[in-house]
Design a protein around this motif. Structure first.
Motif, short mmCIF file in Angstrom:
data_model
loop_
_atom_site.label_atom_id
_atom_site.label_comp_id
_atom_site.label_asym_id
_atom_site.label_seq_id
_atom_site.Cartn_x
_atom_site.Cartn_y
_atom_site.Cartn_z
N UNK A 312 0.84 -1.20 0.00
CA UNK A 312 0.00 0.00 0.00
C UNK A 312 0.87 1.25 0.00
N UNK A 313 1.92 1.23 0.82
CA UNK A 313 2.82 2.38 0.87
C UNK A 313 3.50 2.60 -0.48
N UNK A 314 3.91 1.50 -1.12
CA UNK A 314 4.56 1.62 -2.43
C UNK A 314 3.59 2.15 -3.48
N UNK A 315 2.33 1.71 -3.40
CA UNK A 315 1.32 2.16 -4.35
C UNK A 315 1.10 3.67 -4.24
N UNK A 316 1.02 4.16 -3.02
CA UNK A 316 0.77 5.58 -2.80
C UNK A 316 2.03 6.42 -2.97
N UNK A 317 3.19 5.80 -2.65
CA UNK A 317 4.44 6.55 -2.63
C UNK A 317 4.72 7.04 -1.23
#
Length: 396
Positions: A312-317
């Motif tokens: 999720x963090x990678x998806x959002x940045x």
């Protein structure tokens, strides 16, 4: 007493076995492992008995589906002859999909006269029926399909036939899903059908509080003033404490008052999160649960979900405005005014427009939602209490 409970497949209410762990996190496991909801159960039972339909609105992971199954169990114990159809609209994308679920459920309720009635209604020629074997139960099952142009007429006829039965309850879960159907008039059509069938009780429920509330309380919507509105809030802490302590005592275990408070704080009013933490604590075999042991167990629970949270963090940045908003929402426990002075200060931002866009995106992703806060006002909150707990462990 006998009650048929249909869940898109075919299953009947059965006796419930003893559980090795008294804090289940999957499904409904009988009254013994169900906490409280006495007031809500009484409201639902009374509404059904007195001919009122209900709109049940609750945020995600707060025990809505378990409450509805508990209602079925209650009807089984106290009344006779109820036939209950439960349709999960999250699995549907059109009125035809909804019709298919309804047809299969009615098949389970009225098997004996189904084919004769389908012939009388001239539906047999319109339906495409498939015989198969349920991969779980290994029992024969029938599925139905219908051409799009014939759905409404056939849907009306099936509901009319179902209405000939006495004591029929239809539960439509995730009802807001109909707003995404390609048939834009579905909301008004279903309202007309419900009003046409006073002998069938309906419970409409869903986890998108804002949308579902608007469907039933806005004077501009078809379902306005057509139901008794029931909001499902968090289980009162005192009730949950008694429930947890009781199950631990029955297994010769204890929990300190401070640890019990901490568990409920971590759960953030979310039934699933509280059950998940208690389940993990019980699994570890602690005879006396203390705050440090809860903290250690929480780290273990969050580690299990680490890869998902990181995705999720990678998806959002990790440096994006969206992720910053999400992280501060978790730290603050939600906010009523995402562009207000306090929250903007916590974000260390001045551009309210980018914050608004981030809020909309996070809602679209299903990571946050507007829920009723303890103040009684609508607030933006992280949907998953355990994810929120993980977000608070991240450095500033």
């Amino acid at each position: 007493y006998y009650l048929e409970y249909i869940t898109f497949g075919a299953m009947k209410v059965q006796s419930y076995p003893d559980l090795a762990n008294p804090f289940p996190i999957i499904g409904y496991n009988g009254p013994r492992y169900f906490c409280d909801r006495e007031a809500e159960l009484a409201q639902l039972t009374t509404a059904i008995a007195h001919g009122r339909n209900v709109s049940l609105i609750a945020r995600r992971r707060i025990g809505k589906s378990s409450l509805l199954q508990h209602l079925c169990e209650h009807l089984l114990q106290t009344q006779k002859g109820w036939k209950i159809i439960y349709l999960d609209l999250m699995r549907t994308s059109s009125l035809a999909d909804l019709y298919q679920q309804l047809a299969q459920a009615i098949y389970e309720v009225r098997k004996e006269g189904l084919f004769r009635k389908l012939t009388e209604l001239e539906l047999l020629g319109r339906l495409r029926m498939t015989l198969g074997v349920n991969p779980i139960t290994q029992l024969p099952e029938v599925s139905f399909d219908l051409r799009e142009s014939q759905v409404k007429h056939s849907f009306t006829e099936l509901l009319t036939w179902l209405g000939e039965e006495k004591k029929v309850l239809v539960i439509l879960d995730e009802f807001q899903q109909i707003l995404g159907y390609p048939q834009k008039e579905t909301e008004g059509y279903l309202r007309a059908e419900v009003m046409r069938l006073p002998g069938i009780r309906f419970i409409f429920c869903g986890s998108d509080q804002h949308i579902l509330s608007d469907m039933f309380t806005s004077s501009l919507r078809p379902f306005f003033n057509s139901t008794q509105n029931l909001s499902l809030d968090s289980i009162p802490p005192a009730k949950y404490k008694k429930f947890i302590e009781g199950h631990l005592k029955a297994r010769k275990r204890k929990v300190s008052p401070e640890a019990l408070e901490y568990i409920l704080f971590l759960g953030g009013g979310e039934t699933y999160a509280v059950q998940k933490i208690c389940n993990a604590l019980f699994e570890r075999g602690y005879e006396m649960i203390t705050v440090p042991l809860v903290q250690e167990t929480l780290r273990h629970v969050l580690t299990e979900q680490q890869s998902h949270y990181e995705r999720v963090r990678a998806l959002l940045g990790s440096d994006s405005v969206q992720f910053t908003v999400l992280r501060i929402l978790a730290r603050e426990g939600g906010t009523e005014e995402p562009t207000g002075k306090h929250f903007m200060g916590r974000l260390r931002m001045t551009n309210s427009s980018s914050v608004r866009k981030s809020i909309l995106s996070l809602e679209k992703y299903g990571l946050i939602s507007r829920s009723v806060a303890t103040s009684g006002k609508l607030a933006y909150m992280v949907n998953d209490a355990l994810f929120a707990a993980w977000l608070t462990t991240l450095p500033h």
